[in-house]
Design a protein around this motif. Structure first.
Motif, PDB file in Angstrom:
ATOM      1  N   LEU A  35      -6.898  32.880  26.235  1.00  0.00           N
ATOM      2  CA  LEU A  35      -6.943  34.338  26.050  1.00  0.00           C
ATOM      3  C   LEU A  35      -6.505  35.073  27.310  1.00  0.00           C
ATOM      4  CD1 LEU A  35     -10.146  34.469  23.848  1.00  0.00           C
ATOM      5  CD2 LEU A  35      -7.844  35.193  23.168  1.00  0.00           C
ATOM      6  N   MET A  36      -6.802  34.500  28.484  1.00  0.00           N
ATOM      7  CA  MET A  36      -6.326  35.129  29.728  1.00  0.00           C
ATOM      8  C   MET A  36      -4.800  35.007  29.835  1.00  0.00           C
ATOM      9  SD  MET A  36      -9.328  34.008  32.411  1.00  0.00           S
ATOM     10  CE  MET A  36      -8.510  34.660  33.876  1.00  0.00           C
ATOM     11  N   THR A  37      -4.263  33.869  29.395  1.00  0.00           N
ATOM     12  CA  THR A  37      -2.808  33.685  29.409  1.00  0.00           C
ATOM     13  C   THR A  37      -2.149  34.637  28.422  1.00  0.00           C
ATOM     14  OG1 THR A  37      -3.194  31.364  29.941  1.00  0.00           O
ATOM     15  CG2 THR A  37      -0.974  31.954  29.238  1.00  0.00           C
ATOM     16  N   GLU A  38      -2.757  34.764  27.257  1.00  0.00           N
ATOM     17  CA  GLU A  38      -2.282  35.708  26.236  1.00  0.00           C
ATOM     18  C   GLU A  38      -2.242  37.138  26.802  1.00  0.00           C
ATOM     19  OE1 GLU A  38      -1.596  34.789  23.038  1.00  0.00           O
ATOM     20  OE2 GLU A  38      -1.465  36.750  22.065  1.00  0.00           O
ATOM     21  N   ALA A  39      -3.302  37.514  27.523  1.00  0.00           N
ATOM     22  CA  ALA A  39      -3.355  38.850  28.136  1.00  0.00           C
ATOM     23  C   ALA A  39      -2.183  39.032  29.102  1.00  0.00           C
ATOM     24  CB  ALA A  39      -4.683  39.039  28.871  1.00  0.00           C
ATOM     25  N   GLU A  40      -1.954  38.022  29.930  1.00  0.00           N
ATOM     26  CA  GLU A  40      -0.849  38.083  30.903  1.00  0.00           C
ATOM     27  C   GLU A  40       0.497  38.178  30.170  1.00  0.00           C
ATOM     28  OE1 GLU A  40      -1.900  37.875  34.197  1.00  0.00           O
ATOM     29  OE2 GLU A  40       0.133  38.406  34.845  1.00  0.00           O
TER      30      GLU A  40
END
Lengths: 352, 352
Positions: A35-40
């Motif tokens: 989810l953090m990668t998705e946000a980025e």
């Protein structure tokens, strides 16, 4: 020299390892990393990889439970209330979205609230989970630091409480709104200060209610809510729905997670899933969304405007490019991650 | 000389007789009259008694069905879709609210949308219906005239699509937000023009995107959405939820009811009822709302600010005064009503 692009899989791997080392079970570490990668990827860089270090600081200080028992504590056919057991907000809200989608399939709509959650990244991540199920998603959250007084007041009792809504389209990208209830996010103020620029009138006011344009004086003023008293009302209402209704923190109970690493934040969030299939043919709905999008995009434009964008369309374009080409993390962030890896004794982020 | 105050019962009686004469069944006439009086009482005078004449014009032109068969066309446990059969919006949305409340009692939350509805008065009327049942209400509607282009555009394809939310409190008045997604309502622009005043920067822009402050030039410009592109996104999303999802008019399909008395507007609205009792003890919830309200109200104030208001608190105060003392209708409106009564052959509005 452009920032070197890093395959998203490498970023995911690095973040997963980091959260495992911080004590999260492998599955949970991978979920947070995803989810953090998705946000980025979607350009929400203020809520993406940059959060690893502050998250880690909080986890190591004991402010977050790395092995939470996230459970339903209240439930009816079309609602549930989750106790997040002070786990990472990403885990709590992913579970909330899954429950909402399953209940909405049965009931047409469902609302799942959470208390004892934590910061969960950019608001749009969770309503977007509804899109794969051809559903509309809505999300409300209480922000993790108060930057807003009530209208006419001086005590910072409200946060930038965001709203996000995701609507599936047919051939067009989904329409995804993700907005704070203030004119500018606090991160934008910090960026102006770093660059030595002044802020436009309308971003902040000082304690006399006068425009504040020097970002170095930000501590002496307040963010302006959108539409003045309207945005104040909206911030309060979002807080009532995402916080107060769930028995989560609101008003003076909100913990400033920039200044306090150990107190339980009792963050409140809520997600709503709406199944267009209950209202009629889902393909017809998606075709009507396409028609509206195309009509708005084809509007005659003001001088100097190259293109009319739909909410979420620029994030969608960024996501496609970053997925294909990898993520361009700023050098300062790369250095921070390398130092973090060294301190934690994990392999550094690999470029390829 | 202050406007003479008229007991609310007289206003209700006059409006009921008017709508009966226009062809509505007695019960329906009384419902519309009740809600219009309620609008006037809470200070929503732009959506109150002043609407009788334009409503009547539209009804007599055949643009509204006075004997509609308002029925549920789609239904699941926590949702329903109403076909308003082109009846008065007040009748459609009152029924929608009743269904939503009953379903929310069972399921914890319910969403009821409507198509083929019409203008229903101020947005807050319908979520406020949830308060008597100790529930939270939310309301979304597509406005009945487009005054807003997409951000950067020139074609007026969006309306001021309002949002209203009502939250029950314990000892405090309920918190009731009722906001259009534009900085100013179009009625405020018209009022500035009548008084020969200029508008503040930020209300409207012209076709070059420059501030427009002369209200007499309003036809050459557009209302500004709150928070710029954020309000544009919010207006679009509200329209998707209240219009497109229900198969109601949105974008270029919206009929301008100021200019067209006969085309079916296919107005879309939606109401959501949320039962706090499903989330925990309702009295505890209401006590938490009281606590928040008191905390915000007690904030230190900016110089010159006498009081910090909660959303809906001023309307609440007006409602109490008007209920006790009667309604102070402006002389010009009284004259218009007298002329209307004479034309329709009904007794004029009585002062006592």
């Amino acid at each position: 020299m452009p920032d070197r692009r890093i395959p998203t899989a490498q970023v995911r791997r690095f973040l997963t390892t980091a959260f495992e080392r911080l004590g999260l079970p492998t599955g949970d570490a991978a979920t947070v990393a995803d989810l953090m990668t998705e946000a980025e990827m979607q350009g929400s860089d203020g809520h993406g990889v940059i959060r690893l270090v502050p998250y880690a600081r909080r986890i190591r200080a004991g402010g977050v439970n790395v092995r939470p028992d996230i459970r339903v504590v209240k439930e009816k056919a079309a609602m549930a209330l989750l106790d997040g057991d002070n786990g990472m907000g990403h885990l709590v809200m992913k579970k909330a979205a899954e429950i909402a989608i399953a209940k909405a399939r049965q009931c047409g709509i469902a609302w799942v609230g959470a208390r004892l959650s934590n910061h969960a990244g950019p608001a749009s991540l969770y309503p977007r989970m509804c899109l794969a199920h051809d559903m509309v998603g809505m999300y409300f959250a209480v922000g993790n630091a108060n930057h807003l007084p009530p209208w006419g007041g001086l005590d910072m009792l409200l946060s930038t409480n965001p709203i996000a809504v995701a609507v599936p389209a047919g051939e067009e990208p989904p329409v995804v709104l993700d907005m704070a209830t203030t004119v500018a996010a606090y991160g934008k103020v910090k960026a102006k200060a770093q660059r030595g620029e002044s802020m436009p009138v309308g971003w902040m006011i000082d304690r006399q209610g006068q425009p504040l344009t020097d970002p170095k004086r930000a501590e002496q003023g307040f963010l302006m809510p959108i539409g003045g008293y309207k945005g104040y009302g909206l911030a309060m209402i979002v807080g009532l729905l995402a916080g107060t209704l769930n028995g989560a923190a609101m008003g003076s109970e909100v913990i400033d997670f920039n200044k306090d690493d150990t107190s339980v934040t009792n963050t409140g969030q809520a997600i709503v899933a709406i199944d267009p299939d209950a209202f009629g043919e889902v393909d017809e709905f998606k075709a009507r969304v396409d028609k509206l999008v195309r009509e708005l995009r084809a509007s005659e434009r003001m001088p100097g405007v190259d293109r009319i964008w739909m909410p979420g369309e620029q994030s969608h374009a960024k996501r496609l490019v970053n997925e294909r080409d990898g993520l361009a993390l700023p050098p300062a962030l790369r250095q921070q991650l390398d130092q973090f890896a060294s301190e934690m004794g994990i392999p550094p982020l690999q470029d390829h």
